[in-house]
Design an enzyme around this catalytic site. Sequence first.
Site, short mmCIF file in Angstrom:
data_model
loop_
_atom_site.label_atom_id
_atom_site.label_comp_id
_atom_site.label_asym_id
_atom_site.label_seq_id
_atom_site.Cartn_x
_atom_site.Cartn_y
_atom_site.Cartn_z
N HIS A 175 62.81 54.20 4.41
CA HIS A 175 62.04 54.65 5.58
C HIS A 175 61.98 53.51 6.58
O HIS A 175 61.60 52.40 6.23
CB HIS A 175 60.62 55.05 5.18
CG HIS A 175 60.55 56.42 4.56
ND1 HIS A 175 59.46 57.25 4.67
CD2 HIS A 175 61.47 57.11 3.84
CE1 HIS A 175 59.71 58.39 4.05
NE2 HIS A 175 60.91 58.33 3.53
N TYR B 206 50.15 59.46 8.69
CA TYR B 206 48.77 59.01 8.49
C TYR B 206 47.94 59.64 9.61
O TYR B 206 48.24 59.42 10.78
CB TYR B 206 48.67 57.50 8.61
CG TYR B 206 49.34 56.72 7.50
CD1 TYR B 206 48.63 56.32 6.36
CD2 TYR B 206 50.69 56.36 7.57
CE1 TYR B 206 49.23 55.59 5.34
CE2 TYR B 206 51.30 55.62 6.56
CZ TYR B 206 50.56 55.24 5.45
OH TYR B 206 51.16 54.51 4.44
N PRO C 74 43.85 52.17 -0.81
CA PRO C 74 45.26 52.59 -0.88
C PRO C 74 45.98 52.75 0.46
O PRO C 74 47.20 52.84 0.47
CB PRO C 74 45.21 53.93 -1.62
CG PRO C 74 43.82 54.43 -1.41
CD PRO C 74 42.95 53.23 -1.33
N LYS D 212 49.48 48.98 -0.64
CA LYS D 212 49.74 47.57 -0.96
C LYS D 212 49.45 47.16 -2.39
O LYS D 212 49.69 46.01 -2.76
CB LYS D 212 48.94 46.67 0.00
CG LYS D 212 49.43 46.74 1.44
CD LYS D 212 50.90 46.35 1.54
CE LYS D 212 51.43 46.45 2.94
NZ LYS D 212 52.90 46.60 2.96
N TYR E 78 53.12 46.19 7.25
CA TYR E 78 53.49 47.42 6.53
C TYR E 78 54.74 47.21 5.70
O TYR E 78 54.80 47.62 4.54
CB TYR E 78 53.67 48.59 7.51
CG TYR E 78 53.67 49.93 6.79
CD1 TYR E 78 52.50 50.68 6.67
CD2 TYR E 78 54.83 50.43 6.20
CE1 TYR E 78 52.49 51.89 5.99
CE2 TYR E 78 54.83 51.63 5.51
CZ TYR E 78 53.64 52.36 5.41
OH TYR E 78 53.65 53.55 4.72
C1 PHB Z 1 51.65 57.64 -1.78
O1 PHB Z 1 52.73 58.20 -1.60
O2 PHB Z 1 51.00 57.83 -2.80
C2 PHB Z 1 51.11 56.74 -0.73
C3 PHB Z 1 51.92 56.43 0.36
C4 PHB Z 1 51.45 55.62 1.36
C5 PHB Z 1 50.16 55.11 1.28
C6 PHB Z 1 49.36 55.39 0.20
C7 PHB Z 1 49.83 56.21 -0.82
O3 PHB Z 1 49.72 54.35 2.29
#
Ligand code: PHB
Length: 389
Positions: free
Chosen positions: A72, A200, A292, A296, A384
Amino acid sequence: MRTQVVIVGGGPSGLLLGQLLHKAGIESIVLERQSRAHVLGRIRAGVLERGLVDLMGQAGVDTRMKAEGFVHDGTLIAYDNDMFRVDFTAHTDATVLVYGQTEVTRDLYDARDATGGDTRFEVENVVIHDAGTDAPFVTFGENGHSERIDCDFIAGCDGFHGVSRKTIPADVRQEYEKVYPFGWLGILSETPPVNDELIYANSDRGFALCSMRNANLSRYYIQCDTSDDPASWSDDAFWDELRRRIPPQAAEALVTGPSIEKSIAPLRSFVCEPMRWGRLFLCGDAAHIVPPTGAKGLNTAASDVHYLNQGLRQFYGQGDSEGIDRYSERALARVWKTQRFSWWFSTLMHHFPDQTAFDKKMQRAELALLRDSREAQAAMALSYVGLAY
Ligand code: PHB
């Protein structure tokens, strides 16, 4: 029994350390309280930084990850029915890899089996002795017997609730903590992801995240109350709430289906200092927890593993203890920067119960700055994709 390094905890950080040490000819025994099936049943995040991807390569465990993971090079951020993209490659020379933590763990177990590594599951009452001396040892119960392993070092990779951190005397340990007043309700469903990049979303109803594992496996989260019971959230209620929190074009494209996993995770920021006491070294969740948002957790554990692996190689290879002596300092310098990012991203994206109208305006202003400013996007992208080790 005797070994060079006892690794307490058979999750991904302990296993990764074990494989890296094996490559350097350093022997280890891994002790895990749970069964292998239990460890592999845990669903965790699925976004890997380049540093972790490189470590998996150094450990010789990256074949399936490279074949099945998805690169990605950007992510989407939604708020107030607006959506913008942060392009990682426009600001950094890196991308991330979408590949589940569960799969990382599975690959590491397979590699440990193939190299004949000693892994003990379902051990009880692990106690770390004399870590402050030059002759540490670990005792535990296995199949009803008491066992003892003498060793040079102990790697505490046994998570937040493990024994390792608590082995450091309370007057030596300093703990920093922030608990967030909400949780994440997550589901896994065998449906195609709503979008080819993660979304997000900050909405008035709370945060939502659209993530994925592969072309027919999606992972979605919504912010919920910490007191909520996952069983009281029907799949329909989850999908309805998710649709209300993501932009209309995503809500329309969303393919729903039965959940195959549903659980609630609390959100916490936590750091323990120091990360080393004598011959005991803490790695990953044993020393720190991030909320989460930004995925990280495993990535920060991997940077600890990197510093510890380097320190132990320096010690065994050159008889030089500089790397292990500076382990805590080096690991913590990066840990705190990652804590900052995870705290910032969480604070930016969630609805806080005690948020004032002013606080809300600040969130909106920061989101608008991120949307409009190259420099703000560069700062986000840098964290990120993962800070350099
Ligand atoms: C996930 O796919 O579980 C996931 C992805 C990105 C995040 C948190 C969890 O920021």
